[in-house]
Design a protein around this motif. Structure first.
Motif, PDB file in Angstrom:
ATOM      1  N   CYS A  69       1.079  -1.414  -0.553  1.00  0.00           N
ATOM      2  CA  CYS A  69       0.090  -0.469  -0.301  1.00  0.00           C
ATOM      3  C   CYS A  69       0.968   1.551   0.146  1.00  0.00           C
ATOM      4  O   CYS A  69       0.961   2.577  -0.646  1.00  0.00           O
ATOM      5  N   THR A  70       2.243   1.013   0.716  1.00  0.00           N
ATOM      6  CA  THR A  70       2.678   2.402   0.745  1.00  0.00           C
ATOM      7  C   THR A  70       3.326   2.722  -0.625  1.00  0.00           C
ATOM      8  O   THR A  70       3.971   3.759  -1.070  1.00  0.00           O
ATOM      9  N   PRO A  78       1.153  13.164   1.255  1.00  0.00           N
ATOM     10  CA  PRO A  78       1.122  13.149   3.565  1.00  0.00           C
ATOM     11  C   PRO A  78       0.002  11.205   2.666  1.00  0.00           C
ATOM     12  O   PRO A  78       0.873  11.086   4.134  1.00  0.00           O
ATOM     13  N   VAL A  79       0.066  10.912   2.122  1.00  0.00           N
ATOM     14  CA  VAL A  79      -0.558   9.570   2.341  1.00  0.00           C
ATOM     15  C   VAL A  79       1.048   8.989   2.450  1.00  0.00           C
ATOM     16  O   VAL A  79       0.897   7.673   3.516  1.00  0.00           O
ATOM     17  N   PHE A  80       1.666   8.412   1.436  1.00  0.00           N
ATOM     18  CA  PHE A  80       2.720   8.077   1.602  1.00  0.00           C
ATOM     19  C   PHE A  80       3.611   7.811   3.098  1.00  0.00           C
ATOM     20  O   PHE A  80       4.207   6.692   3.505  1.00  0.00           O
ATOM     21  N   ILE A  81       3.372   9.193   3.305  1.00  0.00           N
ATOM     22  CA  ILE A  81       4.550   9.360   5.062  1.00  0.00           C
ATOM     23  C   ILE A  81       3.312   8.348   6.047  1.00  0.00           C
ATOM     24  O   ILE A  81       4.284   7.417   6.480  1.00  0.00           O
ATOM     25  N   LEU A  82       2.605   8.861   5.763  1.00  0.00           N
ATOM     26  CA  LEU A  82       1.453   8.390   6.750  1.00  0.00           C
ATOM     27  C   LEU A  82       1.289   6.350   6.872  1.00  0.00           C
ATOM     28  O   LEU A  82       1.767   5.825   7.994  1.00  0.00           O
ATOM     29  N   LEU A  83       1.606   5.964   5.573  1.00  0.00           N
ATOM     30  CA  LEU A  83       1.442   4.877   5.278  1.00  0.00           C
ATOM     31  C   LEU A  83       3.081   4.194   4.904  1.00  0.00           C
ATOM     32  O   LEU A  83       3.255   2.944   5.927  1.00  0.00           O
ATOM     33  N   LEU A  84       4.416   5.130   5.363  1.00  0.00           N
ATOM     34  CA  LEU A  84       5.388   4.901   5.221  1.00  0.00           C
ATOM     35  C   LEU A  84       5.900   4.522   6.771  1.00  0.00           C
ATOM     36  O   LEU A  84       5.695   3.627   7.108  1.00  0.00           O
ATOM     37  N   LEU A  85       5.199   4.870   7.280  1.00  0.00           N
ATOM     38  CA  LEU A  85       5.169   5.034   9.171  1.00  0.00           C
ATOM     39  C   LEU A  85       4.289   4.337  10.025  1.00  0.00           C
ATOM     40  O   LEU A  85       5.534   3.377  10.307  1.00  0.00           O
ATOM     41  N   LEU A 150      -2.505   6.025  12.327  1.00  0.00           N
ATOM     42  CA  LEU A 150      -1.580   6.082  10.949  1.00  0.00           C
ATOM     43  C   LEU A 150      -2.124   5.692   9.508  1.00  0.00           C
ATOM     44  O   LEU A 150      -2.434   6.368   8.794  1.00  0.00           O
ATOM     45  N   VAL A 151      -3.037   4.240   9.567  1.00  0.00           N
ATOM     46  CA  VAL A 151      -3.558   3.737   8.792  1.00  0.00           C
ATOM     47  C   VAL A 151      -5.058   4.627   8.525  1.00  0.00           C
ATOM     48  O   VAL A 151      -5.492   5.038   7.129  1.00  0.00           O
TER      49      VAL A 151
END
Length: 161
Positions: A69-70, A78-85, A150-151
Motif C-alpha cells: 500500500c505504501t 502525505p498519504v505516503f508518509i503516513l503509510l510509510l510510518l 496512521l492507516v
C-alpha cells in the motif's frame, strides 16, 4: 483499486491491533490470576492454537499489505508518509517484536515439560516467561494501535485528494 487495497490494509491492521489490545486488557489479566501450572498450561495451549490460518492471514497479511500500500501511494506525499510510518512501526514494533521476542519465549515455553517439572521449576519458568512476554505484548499493542491510527489518517487524507 488502490482505495480497495488501502481499505483491506486498514482492516488487516485493525484486526491485529484488536487482537493485541484484547490480550492486553483481558486475556493477560485473566491468565495472571491463575496458579503457576495452570498459567503455563494455558499459555502453551494459546500459543499452539494461535498458529492457525486466520491469524496468519491477518498478521502476515498486514506485514505484506502495508509495504504494498505504501508503494502504491508513493506519489501522494502525505498519504505516503503516513503509510510509510505505519509500515515501519508495524514491521519493527509488531512483526519484529513478535519474531525476535514473543516467538522465542513461546518456543521456550512449548519445550518445557510441565508434567515432569518440580514446583520450583514451574515457578521459575513462569518468572522467566510472564513479565517479559507481557512487556513485549504491550509494545505490540501500542505499535499496532499506532499503525492503525496512521492507516486511518491515510484513508481520510486519501479521500480528500
Amino acid at each position: 483499486m488502490t482505495t480497495i487495497i488501502l481499505i483491506i490494509t486498514g482492516v488487516l491492521t485493525a484486526l491485529v491491533a484488536g487482537l493485541f489490545y484484547a490480550y492486553s486488557c483481558s486475556v493477560v489479566l485473566g491468565l495472571g490470576k491463575l496458579q503457576d501450572i495452570e498459567y503455563l498450561k494455558a499459555m502453551q495451549s494459546i500459543n499452539r492454537e494461535i498458529l492457525n490460518p486466520v491469524f496468519f492471514l491477518s498478521f502476515m497479511g498486514t506485514a505484506i499489505m502495508l509495504p504494498v500500500c505504501t508503494f502504491l501511494y508513493r506519489a501522494h506525499s502525505p498519504v505516503f508518509i503516513l503509510l510509510l510510518l505505519a509500515t515501519i512501526i508495524y514491521l519493527v514494533g509488531v512483526f519484529g517484536v513478535t519474531m525476535m521476542g514473543n516467538v522465542p519465549l513461546n518456543d521456550q515455553l512449548d519445550q518445557f515439560n510441565i508434567g515432569e517439572a518440580t514446583t520450583d521449576a514451574v515457578k521459575k519458568m513462569r518468572g522467566v516467561f510472564e513479565n517479559k512476554w507481557n512487556y513485549l505484548n504491550m509494545i505490540r499493542t501500542l505499535c499496532s494501535t499506532m499503525s492503525i491510527i496512521l492507516v486511518i489518517c491515510a484513508c481520510i487524507w486519501a479521500k480528500t485528494e
